[in-house]
Design an enzyme around this catalytic site. Sequence first.
Site, PDB file in Angstrom:
ATOM      1  CD1 TRP A 101     -16.456  34.387  14.222  1.00  0.00           C
ATOM      2  CD2 TRP A 101     -18.466  35.353  14.077  1.00  0.00           C
ATOM      3  NE1 TRP A 101     -16.272  35.683  13.798  1.00  0.00           N
ATOM      4  CE2 TRP A 101     -17.482  36.299  13.700  1.00  0.00           C
ATOM      5  CE3 TRP A 101     -19.809  35.745  14.079  1.00  0.00           C
ATOM      6  CZ2 TRP A 101     -17.794  37.598  13.317  1.00  0.00           C
ATOM      7  CZ3 TRP A 101     -20.127  37.043  13.693  1.00  0.00           C
ATOM      8  CH2 TRP A 101     -19.132  37.946  13.322  1.00  0.00           C
ATOM      9  CG  ASP A 168     -18.802  29.602  10.600  1.00  0.00           C
ATOM     10  OD1 ASP A 168     -18.311  29.908   9.487  1.00  0.00           O
ATOM     11  OD2 ASP A 168     -19.140  30.451  11.454  1.00  0.00           O
ATOM     12  CE  LYS A 192     -14.599  37.076   8.398  1.00  0.00           C
ATOM     13  NZ  LYS A 192     -15.786  36.640   9.096  1.00  0.00           N
TER      14      LYS A 192
HETATM   15  C1  LIG Z   1     -16.864  36.623   9.810  1.00  0.00           C
HETATM   16  C2  LIG Z   1     -17.420  35.375  10.352  1.00  0.00           C
HETATM   17  C3  LIG Z   1     -18.807  35.184  10.509  1.00  0.00           C
HETATM   18  C4  LIG Z   1     -19.818  36.267  10.178  1.00  0.00           C
HETATM   19  O1  LIG Z   1     -19.895  36.464   8.832  1.00  0.00           O
HETATM   20  P1  LIG Z   1     -20.968  37.492   8.178  1.00  0.00           P
HETATM   21  O2  LIG Z   1     -20.743  37.276   6.728  1.00  0.00           O
HETATM   22  O3  LIG Z   1     -20.599  38.857   8.664  1.00  0.00           O
HETATM   23  O4  LIG Z   1     -22.306  37.090   8.623  1.00  0.00           O
HETATM   24  C5  LIG Z   1     -19.249  33.975  10.977  1.00  0.00           C
HETATM   25  N1  LIG Z   1     -18.392  32.984  11.283  1.00  0.00           N
HETATM   26  C6  LIG Z   1     -17.045  33.131  11.163  1.00  0.00           C
HETATM   27  C7  LIG Z   1     -16.144  32.007  11.529  1.00  0.00           C
HETATM   28  C8  LIG Z   1     -16.529  34.330  10.695  1.00  0.00           C
HETATM   29  O5  LIG Z   1     -15.205  34.486  10.585  1.00  0.00           O
END
Ligand SMILES: *Cc1c(COP(=O)(O)O)cnc(C)c1O
Length: 352
Positions: A101, A168, A192
Amino acid sequence: MQLHNFNSGPSILPKEVLDQAANAIHNFNDTGLSILEIGHRTTHFVAVVEEAKTIVKRLMNIGDDYEVLFLQGGATMQFMQVPMNLLDENGLAAICDNGVWGNKAVKEARIFGPVQVVADTSADKHTHLIKDLKLPANTSYLHITTNNTVEGTQWHSYPQLGVPLVGDMSSDIFCRPTPFHQFDLIYAGAQKNMGAAGVTMVVVKKSMLGKISRKIPAILDYQKHIEAGSLLNTPPVFAIYVSLLTLRWIEKEGGLAEMEKRNLAKANLLYNTIDASEHFYCPIKKEDRSIMNAVFFLKDETKEARFLEICKQNGMIGVKGYRTVGGIRVSMYNAMPHDSVKAFCELMNDFS
Ligand SMILES: *Cc1c(COP(=O)(O)O)cnc(C)c1O
């Protein structure tokens, strides 16, 4: 057979959140209408957005110098929306590349201005974090992925280097008490640890905005979303509602301190089982291990397929590692019951 949902995302939600969401599809707040068929500018839905923002600010212990937004496009859109709003040719984005990511964040930021990768752990297969960072003098902001969902590392304290910090937090938002005020911008895809897919929470310090000269399309401009109170266009009404239900659940269960207690108990049980095992090993440096996503391997990798087959037979869902990493990944988000992790550990021991 009882199922144990270790999916990495979208992932497990509390049963009562699912029940409440299901009820709201039929009759939202005794309106006689479904949450799916009410206008987003009705008082009913505006109240949903306002309550969600209030709980987020309370859990984060932040004040009115921050704004909470509920946007679309996933965390992936934030890889471009953050630099589009914060970075231009006069500045520099310092980014930690600690996995899949973070690497995407680097690539997208380069479209908007200078980027320096200030930590790159790819040579060590991202099995640890580099915490001693040297930033260029003209750094506009530092970007970290607080929990590397795919690789299984997590920051347990954050770099305080006198520059704005962007995080993030998609896979560890609200997993424990966190010094959120150390961040100037936080984003998290909800699917998540705080709700259903379709909404991304962005928490931004207002003083970060308006500093670059680029023209920004309204739908991508944080300032425009702030002015419109997250209702610039039709927001993902149902996904925001599921986030509200999950946020309420977190508070009702005892807040972030209680989430941490539960999450640490689960993570300790699993990592202790792995470390004590003759047949499994976790390559992640102990101090950097994630309490959300444990990534580990079989010492004899020819037995991996057999282990995954046994997991399947025993209702252990979603434990196959990410396609580029392989091995096993067990995701233990807030809603994951302790008993599921216990059942998984017993299966590992039986397998051994
Ligand atoms: C899952 C995830 C993403 C991507 O998320 P999307 O909603 O599919 O764009 C980005 N960063 C992290 C840390 C993630 O776990």
